[in-house]
Design a protein around this motif. Structure first.
Motif, PDB file in Angstrom:
ATOM      1  N   PHE A 132       0.847  -1.195   0.000  1.00 48.62           N
ATOM      2  CA  PHE A 132       0.000   0.000   0.000  1.00 48.62           C
ATOM      3  C   PHE A 132       0.884   1.248   0.000  1.00 48.62           C
ATOM      4  CE2 PHE A 132      -2.580  -3.375   1.699  1.00 48.62           C
ATOM      5  CZ  PHE A 132      -3.835  -3.145   1.145  1.00 48.62           C
ATOM      6  N   ASP A 133       0.776   2.045  -1.070  1.00 46.52           N
ATOM      7  CA  ASP A 133       1.570   3.283  -1.158  1.00 46.52           C
ATOM      8  C   ASP A 133       1.069   4.341  -0.168  1.00 46.52           C
ATOM      9  OD1 ASP A 133       3.339   2.469  -3.146  1.00 46.52           O
ATOM     10  OD2 ASP A 133       1.888   2.935  -4.735  1.00 46.52           O
ATOM     11  N   GLU A 134      -0.207   4.287   0.143  1.00 45.66           N
ATOM     12  CA  GLU A 134      -0.837   5.256   1.061  1.00 45.66           C
ATOM     13  C   GLU A 134      -0.615   6.701   0.623  1.00 45.66           C
ATOM     14  OE1 GLU A 134      -1.024   4.395   5.253  1.00 45.66           O
ATOM     15  OE2 GLU A 134       0.066   2.515   4.987  1.00 45.66           O
ATOM     16  N   THR A 135      -0.808   6.948  -0.660  1.00 50.44           N
ATOM     17  CA  THR A 135      -0.610   8.301  -1.211  1.00 50.44           C
ATOM     18  C   THR A 135      -1.925   9.079  -1.340  1.00 50.44           C
ATOM     19  OG1 THR A 135      -0.728   7.327  -3.422  1.00 50.44           O
ATOM     20  CG2 THR A 135       1.466   7.694  -2.498  1.00 50.44           C
ATOM     21  N   GLY A 136      -3.052   8.402  -1.102  1.00 52.95           N
ATOM     22  CA  GLY A 136      -4.356   9.049  -1.232  1.00 52.95           C
ATOM     23  C   GLY A 136      -4.779   9.753   0.053  1.00 52.95           C
ATOM     24  N   PRO A 137      -6.033  10.238   0.114  1.00 53.04           N
ATOM     25  CA  PRO A 137      -6.544  10.913   1.309  1.00 53.04           C
ATOM     26  C   PRO A 137      -6.438  10.030   2.553  1.00 53.04           C
ATOM     27  CG  PRO A 137      -8.051  11.207  -0.535  1.00 53.04           C
ATOM     28  CD  PRO A 137      -7.035  10.206  -0.981  1.00 53.04           C
ATOM     29  N   THR A 138      -6.246  10.670   3.698  1.00 58.29           N
ATOM     30  CA  THR A 138      -6.054   9.946   4.961  1.00 58.29           C
ATOM     31  C   THR A 138      -7.375   9.510   5.574  1.00 58.29           C
ATOM     32  OG1 THR A 138      -3.999  11.124   5.430  1.00 58.29           O
ATOM     33  CG2 THR A 138      -5.123  10.123   7.305  1.00 58.29           C
ATOM     34  N   VAL A 139      -7.436   8.226   5.925  1.00 56.95           N
ATOM     35  CA  VAL A 139      -8.538   7.696   6.730  1.00 56.95           C
ATOM     36  C   VAL A 139      -7.918   7.271   8.065  1.00 56.95           C
ATOM     37  CG1 VAL A 139     -10.410   6.011   6.883  1.00 56.95           C
ATOM     38  CG2 VAL A 139      -9.718   6.888   4.642  1.00 56.95           C
ATOM     39  N   GLN A 140      -8.011   8.140   9.052  1.00 58.02           N
ATOM     40  CA  GLN A 140      -7.339   7.919  10.343  1.00 58.02           C
ATOM     41  C   GLN A 140      -8.062   6.852  11.158  1.00 58.02           C
ATOM     42  OE1 GLN A 140      -4.501   9.809  11.993  1.00 58.02           O
ATOM     43  NE2 GLN A 140      -4.715   7.866  13.103  1.00 58.02           N
ATOM     44  N   ILE A 141      -7.319   5.789  11.512  1.00 57.39           N
ATOM     45  CA  ILE A 141      -7.853   4.769  12.419  1.00 57.39           C
ATOM     46  C   ILE A 141      -7.497   5.175  13.846  1.00 57.39           C
ATOM     47  CG2 ILE A 141      -7.752   2.345  13.132  1.00 57.39           C
ATOM     48  CD1 ILE A 141      -6.976   1.644  10.230  1.00 57.39           C
TER      49      ILE A 141
END
Length: 371
Positions: A132-141
């Protein structure tokens, strides 16, 4: 998103009853109140409306699951069972933060690591990808572990809801916007109320009073994390912003009167009031508390110096004596004063009609109510 979503809003201790009323007013149902938080049910519109309109909530969280865990394996399996793919896409960033109290799983970094690993494993199996690059909008857990009960949330707000967008600079000891809004509710500020603050600082109490009286949604001038989520329909935000704008009470007769001994505080209040769009409702001048004359049919709401950081204790006590001489004690001149000084009433010269324990940050305070 499905129509029915379980939500949770943390708040300042002591403001639960105020927040409960706000949540009911926006259409939240099946409320469950506990210390410092309220959970309730709504739909996508309620998610947006809560972020825009709740003045005493600290943030709006989607409540995903609650389960017991005393081992990392139980924590891992509990998180892995959550339908995270409902909200988190293959491009989203999904950092993990949280806290643990009175629980076997007490190491925050270890809990973060396990929850992240479980989320990755779940999403890998759903999306058929290994990285997962995780370059998109943040979904904070977010997680909370209390007495071995794990609660997992997604943070829809992003920056805390006390950040309204009007106070970019503050004076040395500001009161948080959400706490000020709660006190204003307890003081029963109405569309025709005159509110005075003889220690206006950066103007928070006066501005929050104006927003309440004019029914201006406190989140109208800012953005929220979940607006960028693919799982959230952008049209809902347009609907809810329009609904909030249409609800503004432009005919309200509200007026705010502010004083401060510091010229810089006066200028700061005016600047913040301009940013909040309510400057025309505000009259403010530089003056010492001893010169203050409270108008008839007005409510004083203030956060005087505590004598811990800004002033020496004796100076603060001298201010309380002066306040006791010039502030209304009831009838058509009411006062609501928050103070950390345990003997405030002694120096003010009058016992409060009612008191309520509140926290200003980590400082234990009382709200002294004279009405």
């Amino acid at each position: 998103m499905n129509n029915s979503i379980r939500l949770c809003c943390p708040c300042h201790f002591g403001l639960e009853s105020v927040l409960k009323y706000e949540i009911q007013k926006i259409g939240g149902t099946d409320l469950r109140v506990s210390d410092g938080r309220i959970s309730f049910t709504g739909d996508e519109n309620i998610v947006a409306r809560a972020n825009l309109c709740l003045s005493t909530a600290e943030r709006v969280l989607i409540e995903l699951i609650e389960f017991k865990a005393t081992s990392f394996e139980e924590l891992f399996q509990g998180v892995k069972a959550i339908e995270l793919e409902r909200y988190i896409g293959p491009q989203n960033a999904f950092p993990v933060k949280g806290d643990s109290l009175n629980s076997a799983l007490h190491s925050i970094p270890d809990c973060q690591s396990i929850i992240k690993k479980a989320a990755v494993e779940r999403l890998k199996s759903k999306y058929g990808i290994t990285w997962f690059d995780e370059t998109g909008p943040t979904v904070q857990i977010s997680f909370r572990i209390f007495k071995d009960v794990v609660s997992i949330y997604l943070d829809t707000s992003g920056v805390g809801l006390h950040k309204r967008g009007y106070r970019r600079i503050s004076n040395a000891a500001p009161i948080k916007e959400t706490l000020a809004a709660g006190i204003i509710d307890l003081a029963r500020v109405r569309p025709d109320t005159v509110v005075c603050d003889p220690f206006c600082g950066s103007g928070t109490i006066l501005i929050e009073s104006a927003l309440k009286a004019l029914n201006i949604a406190p989140g109208l001038n800012r953005r929220f994390a979940c607006e960028k989520w693919e799982s959230m329909d952008s049209r809902i935000w347009q609907e809810e912003r329009k609904r909030a704008i249409d609800s503004v009470n432009k005919s309200a007769q509200f007026q705010a009167i502010g004083f401060d001994i510091d010229d810089d505080a006066v200028a700061l209040t005016l600047d913040n009031a301009h940013k909040a769009g309510i400057k025309s409702r505000l009259k403010i001048e530089q003056a010492d508390i001893s010169k203050f004359v409270q108008p008839e049919d007005s409510i004083v709401i203030c956060n005087p110096p505590y004598g811990e950081r800004l002033l020496e204790l004796r100076e603060a006590e001298d201010i309380y004596r002066k306040m006791g001489r010039v502030l209304g004690k009831g009838g058509n001149r009411q006062s609501y004063i928050i103070s950390a000084h345990e003997q405030f009433e002694k120096f003010f010269g009058t016992e409060a009609r009612k008191r309520r324990k509140l926290y200003n940050g980590m400082i234990k305070c009382q709200l002294y109510m004279y009405f």
